[in-house]
Design a protein around this motif. Structure first.
Motif, mmCIF file in Angstrom:
data_model
loop_
_atom_site.group_PDB
_atom_site.id
_atom_site.type_symbol
_atom_site.label_atom_id
_atom_site.label_comp_id
_atom_site.label_asym_id
_atom_site.label_seq_id
_atom_site.Cartn_x
_atom_site.Cartn_y
_atom_site.Cartn_z
ATOM 1 N N PHE A 116 0.804 -1.234 0.000
ATOM 2 C CA PHE A 116 0.000 0.000 0.000
ATOM 3 C C PHE A 116 0.839 1.287 0.000
ATOM 4 C CE2 PHE A 116 -2.248 -3.345 2.437
ATOM 5 C CZ PHE A 116 -3.263 -3.591 1.520
ATOM 6 N N GLN A 117 2.020 1.235 -0.609
ATOM 7 C CA GLN A 117 2.854 2.431 -0.706
ATOM 8 C C GLN A 117 2.510 3.191 -1.996
ATOM 9 O OE1 GLN A 117 7.096 1.645 0.461
ATOM 10 N NE2 GLN A 117 6.351 -0.450 0.770
ATOM 11 N N PHE A 118 1.246 3.575 -2.090
ATOM 12 C CA PHE A 118 0.752 4.189 -3.319
ATOM 13 C C PHE A 118 1.429 5.534 -3.600
ATOM 14 C CE2 PHE A 118 -3.206 1.875 -1.740
ATOM 15 C CZ PHE A 118 -2.906 0.719 -2.440
ATOM 16 N N GLY A 119 1.651 6.313 -2.542
ATOM 17 C CA GLY A 119 2.290 7.618 -2.724
ATOM 18 C C GLY A 119 3.694 7.495 -3.287
ATOM 19 N N LEU A 120 4.450 6.532 -2.773
ATOM 20 C CA LEU A 120 5.811 6.312 -3.253
ATOM 21 C C LEU A 120 5.814 5.879 -4.712
ATOM 22 C CD1 LEU A 120 8.878 5.960 -2.762
ATOM 23 C CD2 LEU A 120 8.390 3.625 -2.002
ATOM 24 N N VAL A 121 4.909 4.966 -5.068
ATOM 25 C CA VAL A 121 4.844 4.481 -6.450
ATOM 26 C C VAL A 121 4.458 5.617 -7.396
ATOM 27 C CG1 VAL A 121 3.689 2.886 -8.033
ATOM 28 C CG2 VAL A 121 4.321 2.126 -5.732
ATOM 29 N N ARG A 122 3.478 6.398 -7.011
ATOM 30 C CA ARG A 122 3.052 7.530 -7.839
ATOM 31 C C ARG A 122 4.193 8.529 -8.023
ATOM 32 N NH1 ARG A 122 0.515 9.832 -12.003
ATOM 33 N NH2 ARG A 122 -0.314 11.895 -11.538
ATOM 34 N N GLU A 123 4.896 8.841 -6.938
ATOM 35 C CA GLU A 123 6.029 9.764 -7.022
ATOM 36 C C GLU A 123 7.102 9.221 -7.969
ATOM 37 O OE1 GLU A 123 8.482 12.104 -3.689
ATOM 38 O OE2 GLU A 123 8.906 9.959 -3.679
ATOM 39 N N ALA A 124 7.413 7.935 -7.830
ATOM 40 C CA ALA A 124 8.443 7.326 -8.668
ATOM 41 C C ALA A 124 8.034 7.326 -10.136
ATOM 42 C CB ALA A 124 8.738 5.901 -8.201
ATOM 43 N N LEU A 125 6.768 7.081 -10.416
ATOM 44 C CA LEU A 125 6.312 7.071 -11.807
ATOM 45 C C LEU A 125 6.338 8.474 -12.418
ATOM 46 C CD1 LEU A 125 3.400 4.489 -11.495
ATOM 47 C CD2 LEU A 125 5.550 4.183 -12.737
ATOM 48 N N LEU A 126 6.044 9.497 -11.613
ATOM 49 C CA LEU A 126 6.158 10.875 -12.104
ATOM 50 C C LEU A 126 7.620 11.228 -12.355
ATOM 51 C CD1 LEU A 126 3.540 12.700 -9.829
ATOM 52 C CD2 LEU A 126 3.341 12.209 -12.273
ATOM 53 N N ASP A 127 8.501 10.785 -11.453
ATOM 54 C CA ASP A 127 9.932 11.019 -11.653
ATOM 55 C C ASP A 127 10.439 10.273 -12.883
ATOM 56 O OD1 ASP A 127 10.426 12.761 -9.544
ATOM 57 O OD2 ASP A 127 10.795 11.155 -8.113
ATOM 58 N N ARG A 128 9.916 9.071 -13.092
ATOM 59 C CA ARG A 128 10.290 8.305 -14.289
ATOM 60 C C ARG A 128 9.983 9.103 -15.544
ATOM 61 N NH1 ARG A 128 6.832 3.045 -15.842
ATOM 62 N NH2 ARG A 128 5.484 4.707 -16.635
ATOM 63 N N GLN A 129 8.817 9.713 -15.600
ATOM 64 C CA GLN A 129 8.434 10.491 -16.764
ATOM 65 C C GLN A 129 9.345 11.700 -16.949
ATOM 66 O OE1 GLN A 129 6.416 9.568 -19.068
ATOM 67 N NE2 GLN A 129 6.781 11.428 -20.269
ATOM 68 N N GLN A 130 9.684 12.363 -15.854
ATOM 69 C CA GLN A 130 10.583 13.513 -15.928
ATOM 70 C C GLN A 130 11.962 13.104 -16.435
ATOM 71 O OE1 GLN A 130 10.941 15.851 -12.293
ATOM 72 N NE2 GLN A 130 12.967 16.611 -12.885
ATOM 73 N N LEU A 131 12.469 11.990 -15.937
ATOM 74 C CA LEU A 131 13.798 11.533 -16.330
ATOM 75 C C LEU A 131 13.833 11.067 -17.788
ATOM 76 C CD1 LEU A 131 14.741 9.653 -13.050
ATOM 77 C CD2 LEU A 131 15.848 11.700 -13.960
ATOM 78 N N LEU A 132 12.736 10.498 -18.266
ATOM 79 C CA LEU A 132 12.658 10.113 -19.685
ATOM 80 C C LEU A 132 12.806 11.329 -20.585
ATOM 81 C CD1 LEU A 132 9.723 7.546 -19.482
ATOM 82 C CD2 LEU A 132 12.005 7.036 -20.396
ATOM 83 N N ILE A 133 12.282 12.454 -20.138
ATOM 84 C CA ILE A 133 12.371 13.694 -20.914
ATOM 85 C C ILE A 133 13.758 14.312 -20.801
ATOM 86 C CG2 ILE A 133 11.482 16.058 -21.106
ATOM 87 C CD1 ILE A 133 8.777 14.939 -20.094
ATOM 88 N N GLU A 134 14.323 14.313 -19.583
ATOM 89 C CA GLU A 134 15.615 14.967 -19.355
ATOM 90 C C GLU A 134 16.791 14.189 -19.935
ATOM 91 O OE1 GLU A 134 16.707 16.785 -15.619
ATOM 92 O OE2 GLU A 134 14.646 16.605 -14.913
ATOM 93 N N TYR A 135 16.722 12.860 -19.884
ATOM 94 C CA TYR A 135 17.856 12.038 -20.321
ATOM 95 C C TYR A 135 17.394 10.968 -21.311
ATOM 96 C CZ TYR A 135 20.006 14.308 -16.296
ATOM 97 O OH TYR A 135 20.479 15.252 -15.407
ATOM 98 N N PRO A 136 16.875 11.397 -22.463
ATOM 99 C CA PRO A 136 16.312 10.439 -23.433
ATOM 100 C C PRO A 136 17.343 9.473 -24.008
ATOM 101 C CG PRO A 136 16.513 12.627 -24.408
ATOM 102 C CD PRO A 136 16.788 12.789 -22.950
ATOM 103 N N ASN A 137 18.605 9.856 -24.005
ATOM 104 C CA ASN A 137 19.634 8.966 -24.545
ATOM 105 C C ASN A 137 20.075 7.899 -23.538
ATOM 106 O OD1 ASN A 137 19.697 10.373 -26.995
ATOM 107 N ND2 ASN A 137 21.178 11.845 -26.215
ATOM 108 N N LEU A 138 19.742 8.129 -22.260
ATOM 109 C CA LEU A 138 20.172 7.209 -21.214
ATOM 110 C C LEU A 138 19.041 6.348 -20.660
ATOM 111 C CD1 LEU A 138 22.674 9.190 -18.925
ATOM 112 C CD2 LEU A 138 23.112 7.070 -20.181
ATOM 113 N N ILE A 139 17.799 6.822 -20.828
ATOM 114 C CA ILE A 139 16.665 6.136 -20.220
ATOM 115 C C ILE A 139 15.632 5.807 -21.292
ATOM 116 C CG2 ILE A 139 14.845 6.277 -18.476
ATOM 117 C CD1 ILE A 139 16.604 8.322 -17.008
#
Length: 376
Positions: free
Chosen positions: A66-89
């Motif tokens: 039930f760590q929904f907040g952590l999962v949601r935060e990580a998925l939002l960060d995942r999206q940000q990192l995909l944009i910032e480092y498209p060649n690495l992620i």
């Protein structure tokens, strides 16, 4: 900014530790025009930040606790990192086969994946899907096909953890941040007016010190007599590496005790990574080594799912590596692990010492932004 002259010994922020959290925090402060120094006892990304499963993910299994907040935060960060480092992620498909022996039913797993999709938000192209067993078996021939009851596909991101951390550090440097690697700290003193750090290179001062030493944090606090409200549990995770591509795509596998492990093909390196384990450690971080027991654990669980002609033996293991996860010391059950992090602010009038307890590769952007708010 590369000189060690006294002119540059006073900083707005000093950070100890050049792992992903230290580098991420340095980047955020540097973007805001702060004069930042990062001290690292070895080299950038030499610790846990280069010994992970190399995934940028929400943490599918954390939904079970039930760590929904952590999962949601990580998925939002995942999206940000995909944009910032498209060649690495890059987003990659992950297959989750369910067998009659699997500890979680197909229905429970499917409901978890649908919740994962919801928490990830838009981007329906990357939502989970039911895959026909025939299609899966035709594509993934090395895994056993008997007792296979269902197959699901979902998406998460893959990276090179060392390169990602180094790229974050480079971004901080471009904004004026100074990194000193191979820097041994002799003493740390905090009073009401200034924090002084003595190293073999120089004496540095600041009104803000951030302890981002990851699994070394308790050892650092003890060595330099730094007060803190939390402690960590050191959970080591090892990975084994074999030559060649064992499976065509990433696999999310379950053990009979509800633990999980990944089978991760790396085409660019012509190798497959299998991991990870969960062992609580009591030794000092620098003394923790890969155990043969953990190697055999991964071989055994991998072979359980492989066809007889594809089972691997010990001599096929070409490499092992171990990372130490710093988990907040408030859990007794190792199968109920949390990757949530805590901030511990020790303030003495004009000076602030902030300890970073916990954290993971994926959530370093949101962690860094929270640090900025705390230390305004």
């Amino acid at each position: 900014m590369n000189s060690l002259n006294d002119k540059y010994s006073q900083y707005d922020v000093i950070i100890i530790g050049a792992g992903i959290n230290g580098c991420g925090i340095a980047k955020e402060f540097s973007i805001r025009g702060k004069k930042v120094l990062v001290l690292e006892k070895n080299t950038i990304a030499s610790g846990t930040s280069s010994k992970s499963s190399r995934l940028i993910h929400g943490g599918l299994r954390y939904l079970e606790t039930f760590q929904f907040g952590l999962v949601r935060e990580a998925l939002l960060d995942r999206q940000q990192l995909l944009i910032e480092y498209p060649n690495l992620i890059k987003m990659k498909p992950f297959y989750l086969p369910i067998y009659k022996t699997s500890p979680r039913s197909a229905l429970i797993v499917w409901l978890g994946l649908k919740l994962y999709d919801i928490l990830a938000g838009k981007h329906r192209h990357f939502h989970s899907k039911i895959i026909s067993r025939k299609e899966f078996c035709k594509k993934t021939t090395v895994l056993k096909q008997s007792e296979l009851t269902a197959v699901f596909r979902y998406y998460d991101a893959k990276t090179n953890d060392r390169k990602l951390t180094q790229n974050v550090a480079e971004d901080a440097k471009k904004m004026g941040c100074k990194f000193i690697e191979n820097s041994e700290i002799i003493s740390i003193q905090q009073d009401n007016k200034i924090i002084t750090i003595n190293t073999k290179q120089n004496e540095f001062t600041s009104k803000v010190l951030i302890n981002a030493t990851g699994p070394w944090i308790d050892e650092v606090n003890k060595k330099y007599h730094l007060f803190a409200h939390y402690h960590i549990r050191k959970i080591s995770g090892i990975h084994i590496v074999i030559d060649g591509i064992l499976v065509p795509d990433c696999m999310f596998m379950q053990t009979e005790r509800k633990q999980i492990f990944f089978i991760i093909p790396e085409i660019e390196n012509n190798q497959t990574i299998i991991g990870t384990t969960e062992r609580e450690e009591s030794s000092l971080c620098d003394e923790i080594k890969v155990s043969e027991e953990d190697v055999q654990y991964l071989i055994s669980h991998l072979n359980f799912y492989l066809q007889p002609q594809h089972k691997i033996s010990r001599h096929e293991i070409k490499k092992t590596f171990i990372g130490i996860r710093p988990l907040i010391a408030n859990k007794k059950n190792l199968t109920d692990l949390t990757r949530e992090y805590r901030f511990d602010l020790i303030q003495k009038k004009k000076t602030k010492l902030l300890h970073i307890f916990g954290g993971k590769l994926t959530t370093h952007p949101s962690l860094a932004q929270k640090v900025i708010k705390i230390l305004k």
